[in-house]
Design an enzyme around this catalytic site. Structure first.
Site, mmCIF file in Angstrom:
data_model
loop_
_atom_site.group_PDB
_atom_site.id
_atom_site.type_symbol
_atom_site.label_atom_id
_atom_site.label_comp_id
_atom_site.label_asym_id
_atom_site.label_seq_id
_atom_site.Cartn_x
_atom_site.Cartn_y
_atom_site.Cartn_z
ATOM 1 N N MET A 1 1.117 -45.229 144.144
ATOM 2 C CA MET A 1 0.396 -45.167 142.857
ATOM 3 C C MET A 1 0.382 -46.524 142.149
ATOM 4 O O MET A 1 1.234 -47.372 142.419
ATOM 5 C CB MET A 1 0.977 -44.084 141.962
ATOM 6 C CG MET A 1 0.381 -42.711 142.247
ATOM 7 S SD MET A 1 0.882 -41.491 141.025
ATOM 8 C CE MET A 1 -0.208 -40.143 141.470
ATOM 9 N N GLY A 2 -0.529 -46.669 141.242
ATOM 10 C CA GLY A 2 -0.690 -47.924 140.499
ATOM 11 C C GLY A 2 -2.175 -48.143 140.297
ATOM 12 O O GLY A 2 -2.877 -48.555 141.203
ATOM 13 N N GLU B 1 -2.887 -47.799 145.032
ATOM 14 C CA GLU B 1 -4.135 -47.017 145.087
ATOM 15 C C GLU B 1 -5.298 -47.690 144.344
ATOM 16 O O GLU B 1 -6.454 -47.428 144.640
ATOM 17 C CB GLU B 1 -3.911 -45.610 144.528
ATOM 18 C CG GLU B 1 -3.484 -45.634 143.084
ATOM 19 C CD GLU B 1 -3.308 -44.270 142.446
ATOM 20 O OE1 GLU B 1 -3.523 -43.256 143.101
ATOM 21 O OE2 GLU B 1 -2.939 -44.264 141.261
ATOM 22 N N ASP C 1 3.601 -46.502 136.150
ATOM 23 C CA ASP C 1 2.905 -47.736 136.553
ATOM 24 C C ASP C 1 3.535 -49.001 135.966
ATOM 25 O O ASP C 1 3.253 -50.101 136.435
ATOM 26 C CB ASP C 1 1.430 -47.678 136.124
ATOM 27 C CG ASP C 1 0.617 -46.699 136.955
ATOM 28 O OD1 ASP C 1 1.185 -46.071 137.860
ATOM 29 O OD2 ASP C 1 -0.599 -46.557 136.687
ATOM 30 N N ARG D 1 -1.761 -45.417 161.126
ATOM 31 C CA ARG D 1 -1.727 -44.137 160.409
ATOM 32 C C ARG D 1 -1.521 -44.394 158.919
ATOM 33 O O ARG D 1 -1.044 -45.464 158.533
ATOM 34 C CB ARG D 1 -0.584 -43.258 160.918
ATOM 35 C CG ARG D 1 -0.692 -42.898 162.384
ATOM 36 C CD ARG D 1 -1.887 -41.986 162.638
ATOM 37 N NE ARG D 1 -1.914 -41.548 164.017
ATOM 38 C CZ ARG D 1 -1.340 -40.431 164.452
ATOM 39 N NH1 ARG D 1 -0.678 -39.652 163.631
ATOM 40 N NH2 ARG D 1 -1.416 -40.107 165.729
HETATM 41 O O1 F6P Z 1 -0.865 -43.523 135.163
HETATM 42 C C1 F6P Z 1 0.027 -42.953 136.031
HETATM 43 C C2 F6P Z 1 -0.673 -42.450 137.269
HETATM 44 O O2 F6P Z 1 0.294 -41.824 138.065
HETATM 45 C C3 F6P Z 1 -1.435 -43.527 138.055
HETATM 46 O O3 F6P Z 1 -0.612 -44.284 138.884
HETATM 47 C C4 F6P Z 1 -2.436 -42.697 138.803
HETATM 48 O O4 F6P Z 1 -3.595 -43.430 139.115
HETATM 49 C C5 F6P Z 1 -2.764 -41.594 137.844
HETATM 50 O O5 F6P Z 1 -1.668 -41.478 136.963
HETATM 51 C C6 F6P Z 1 -3.041 -40.276 138.520
HETATM 52 O O6 F6P Z 1 -3.413 -39.360 137.560
HETATM 53 P P1 F6P Z 1 -3.596 -37.800 137.794
HETATM 54 O O7 F6P Z 1 -2.240 -37.176 137.821
HETATM 55 O O8 F6P Z 1 -4.390 -37.342 136.639
HETATM 56 O O9 F6P Z 1 -4.277 -37.643 139.110
#
Ligand code: F6P
Length: 343
Positions: free
Chosen positions: A170-171, A223, A128, A267
């Site tokens: 992700m983020g 996200e 992140d 989509r």
């Molecule tokens: O902190 C890193 C991260 O990949 C985030 O971007 C994401 O919200 C989270 O971890 C997901 O965590 P997990 O692997 O526990 O679902």
């Protein structure tokens, strides 16, 4: 002989193995011995360890994940666990500890320096890139490149089918991956946690783009992004061990809303853990290696309670407490650069 423990905590991340390798290789040269703590803080709660020597770190430089395993165990969440961590640290005969992790893992490390284990050095990890006091965390570059490649791939299919493609990236609290992958991949709208999503604005941008003859659009969304209109929120409310909401679902909601409001077929693609898997980029291998070597230098000079960090391409040390005080989020100036290319 001084004995150093190494642990990796939180979400895994490409570059963990290069850090472990660098800490061990540099440390062996300096005359230290090592113990691998398995699965983050959980390993210290349960006294679960593994041997760590030159053979165990051989061949791991290009490997994703972590040979030590990881968990989101937080000893401060359960009565008595902090004491177990402190007791096991002594039982294992450790003289210092290298904690490799993000805000949660290093937050625990910072607290422990005051609660019985002063000899800790931190190494900043997270895809992140939201840890303060460092220009970059390792893992971010790999995730960024994966997300960029995915956007490139989505472009060709979006164009062929004349669709809107929403790509969920992700983020959690910071939109660094979405922002930079969006810029690098030429996304037409980029939505990040730092700026609430205004659906009217998003649809206007897309319609304007289609108005100039384009028949497809790419929308990159982090996200952790949130709608301005609270009625649109629908997220999984399950919590992880650190008490964070498990994210996911924003892309789906966004796609539905765009299709409903614009009439264009929309989509969604959720990149998820693909962004965290696989081999680290050269950048992350080098950064992880530099961090690992510096961690041993800090231990050698007894600069405990510090985190290694990257600043203007130099590896420096910063107080652990400062690094976990607040998150490094996307600044307006950077987001404004992305906005030039919206629509
Ligand atoms: O902190 C890193 C991260 O990949 C985030 O971007 C994401 O919200 C989270 O971890 C997901 O965590 P997990 O692997 O526990 O679902």
């Amino acid at each position: 002989m001084e004995r150093i423990g190494i642990l990796t905590g939180g979400g895994d991340c490409p570059g963990l193995n290069p850090v472990i390798r660098a800490v061990v290789r540099k440390g062996l040269l300096e005359g230290y011995e090592f113990v691998g703590i398995k699965n983050g803080w959980k390993g210290l709660v349960q006294n679960d360890t593994m041997p760590l020597n030159i053979d165990s770190v051989s061949g791991i430089l290009p490997r994703g994940g972590t040979i030590l395993g990881t968990s989101r165990t937080n000893p401060y969440k359960k009565e008595g666990d902090v004491q177990k961590v402190v007791d096991n640290f002594k039982k294992i005969g450790l003289t210092s500890l290298v904690a490799i992790g993000g805000e949660d893992t290093l937050g625990v490390a910072a607290k422990l320096t005051k609660d019985g284990i002063p000899n800790i050095v931190g190494v900043p990890k997270t895809i992140d890139n939201d840890l303060s006091c460092t220009d970059y965390t390792f893992g971010f570059d790999t995730a960024l490149n994966i997300a960029t490649e995915c956007i490139d791939r989505l472009h060709t299919t979006a164009e062929s089918h004349h669709r809107i493609m929403v790509v969920e990236i992700m983020g959690r609290h910071a939109g660094w991956i979405a922002l930079e992958a969006g810029i690098a991949g030429g996304a037409d709208v980029i939505l990040i946690p730092e700026v609430p999503i205004d659906m009217d604005e998003v649809c206007e941008i897309i319609k304007k783009r289609h108005g100039r003859g384009k028949t497809f659009s790419i929308v990159a969304v982090a996200e952790g992004a949130q709608f301005k209109d609270k009625n649109l929120i629908l997220q999984d409310q399950k919590l992880d061990a650190f008490g964070h909401v498990r994210l996911g679902g924003i892309g789906e909601n966004l796609a539905k809303e765009i299709e409903k409001r614009t009439g264009y077929e929309t989509r969604v693609s959720v990149l998820g853990h693909i962004q965290r898997g696989g081999s680290p980029t050269a950048f992350d291998r080098v950064l992880g290696t530099r961090f690992g070597v510096k961690a041993i230098e800090l231990i050698k000079t007894k600069h405990f309670g510090k985190m290694v960090a990257l600043s203007a391409n130099k590896i420096i040390e910063v107080p652990l407490q400062d690094a976990v005080k607040e998150l490094k989020t996307v600044d307006k100036e950077f987001y404004d650069v992305a906005k030039v290319f919206f629509g």
